[in-house]
Design an enzyme around this catalytic site. Structure first.
Site, short mmCIF file in Angstrom:
data_model
loop_
_atom_site.label_atom_id
_atom_site.label_comp_id
_atom_site.label_asym_id
_atom_site.label_seq_id
_atom_site.Cartn_x
_atom_site.Cartn_y
_atom_site.Cartn_z
N ARG A 81 0.83 -1.21 0.00
CA ARG A 81 0.00 0.00 0.00
C ARG A 81 0.87 1.26 0.00
NH1 ARG A 81 -4.62 0.55 4.50
NH2 ARG A 81 -2.81 0.98 5.81
N LYS A 184 -2.63 6.58 1.08
CA LYS A 184 -2.57 6.97 2.49
C LYS A 184 -1.61 8.16 2.60
CE LYS A 184 -2.43 4.87 7.11
NZ LYS A 184 -3.84 5.15 7.43
N GLU A 220 -16.27 6.52 3.97
CA GLU A 220 -15.46 6.13 5.12
C GLU A 220 -16.06 6.66 6.41
OE1 GLU A 220 -11.30 6.12 5.22
OE2 GLU A 220 -11.03 5.96 3.06
#
Length: 340
Positions: A81, A184, A220
């Site tokens: 990620r 992220k 989210e």
């Protein structure tokens, strides 16, 4: 020997531990990296990380088992990620083997701070990748810094596995569909601060974000992913969207819900006006683990799940996930990496 801390009272707070890892990228390659002491870094005032947000980070944990051993949960997925986030921001990826070895070094060097088994606390690790150097123009950095630091933590949401109330962020979007929502990166979290602060001021655990195009579908739950269990308790559902972070915890729960609990597990769009289809809901992530959602307030309407109590499927999922992480239940192949 474990240090003497009040493990049961730990929150999700920073603590300066003796060692961290640091590696530099220059002239097209990462150096070997090393453990260093101290919690400060010195970078140029012109670093792109400071001006243009060229930075990404990760979060993962180390767990102490009943035998006293220490293990990591799916660190390869964090490495992948971070590499995806780096690619989105034109930063060099940290090789997966270097990433995992660095995490192991940091845990091993700070092993006295890995909380004892049975306390519910863990050692949280924060890998950070930033663009540095003298580069004031809007362009990728010419140098990069990768560091990992750690701290023992308790529950992210106060009370841990306690049902928490959430509220829909009516006038805020977390990320655009073709922006950096799946990466992220710090900018996504900066964009969430105002809505989160307003939610906390109103007595909620955090804000829930809807899709940025139609404001109809759940994206989210603040700093975590969302999941829900259908009324017939046969399906595990979590949102599918191009602008939400691919949570390692979420994908682990998708697999566990199917393989261990026999549920149909799927990523799909979840309309905010269809909450009555679900008997249970939760927030999930590395920091949050699983936080049951007691209710969601959307404007003047509040929908309560399972009478505000933690549901049976959520309880089973939590037991499976944490049982694997702490070594009490068998793990799927490749999910656990030991720290010798």
């Amino acid at each position: 020997m474990t240090v003497d801390l009040n493990w049961a009272e730990l929150g999700f707070d920073y603590m300066n531990l003796p060692y961290r890892y640091e590696s530099h990228w220059q002239n097209g390659a990462w150096d070997a990296g090393q453990l260093v002491s101290g919690n400060t870094i010195t970078i140029s005032v012109a670093s792109p990380a400071l001006h243009y947000g060229q930075q990404a980070f990760e979060g993962l944990k180390a767990y102490r088992t009943k035998s006293g051993a220490i293990q990591l949960f799916r660190p390869d997925q964090n490495a992948k990620r971070l590499a995806n986030s780096a690619a989105r921001l034109l930063m060099p990826a940290v090789p997966e083997d270097q990433f995992i070895a660095a995490v192991q070094q940091v845990v091993r060097a700070n092993q006295d701070y890995v909380p004892p088994y049975g306390t519910g606390a863990t050692l949280y690790l924060r890998p950070l990748l930033i663009g540095i150097g003298d580069n004031i123009g809007v362009a990728p950095a010419k140098e990069y810094l990768f560091t990992i630091f750690a701290m023992p933590v308790g529950a992210y949401f106060k009370g841990g596995m306690v049902p928490t109330r959430f509220v829909v962020a009516d006038h805020f979007d977390r990320a655009a569909h073709f922006g950096t929502g799946q990466s992220k990166v710090g900018g996504n979290y900066a964009a969430s601060l105002q809505a989160g602060q307003q939610a906390h001021a109103q007595g909620y655990g955090d804000a829930i974000y809807l899709d940025p195009l139609e404001h109809r579908y759940i994206e989210e739950v603040g700093s975590a992913n969302f999941f829900a269990i259908t009324q017939d308790q046969k399906r595990f559902v979590t949102p599918s969207s191009p602008s939400i972070l691919p949570s390692i915890t979420k994908y682990s729960l998708l697999q566990l819900a199917h393989d261990r609990l026999g549920l149909a597990a799927q990523e799909t769009r979840v309309p905010i006006d269809a909450l009555s289809d679900f008997s249970e809901a939760g927030a999930c992530g590395t920091a949050a683990v699983i936080t049951p959602i007691a209710s969601i307030t959307n404007g003047t309407h509040t929908h309560t799940f399972n009478h505000g109590a933690t549901g049976p499927i959520t309880t089973q999922l939590y037991a499976e996930l944490t049982g694997i992480q702490f070594g009490d239940r068998p793990a799927p192949a490749g999910w656990l990496v030991p720290v010798d």
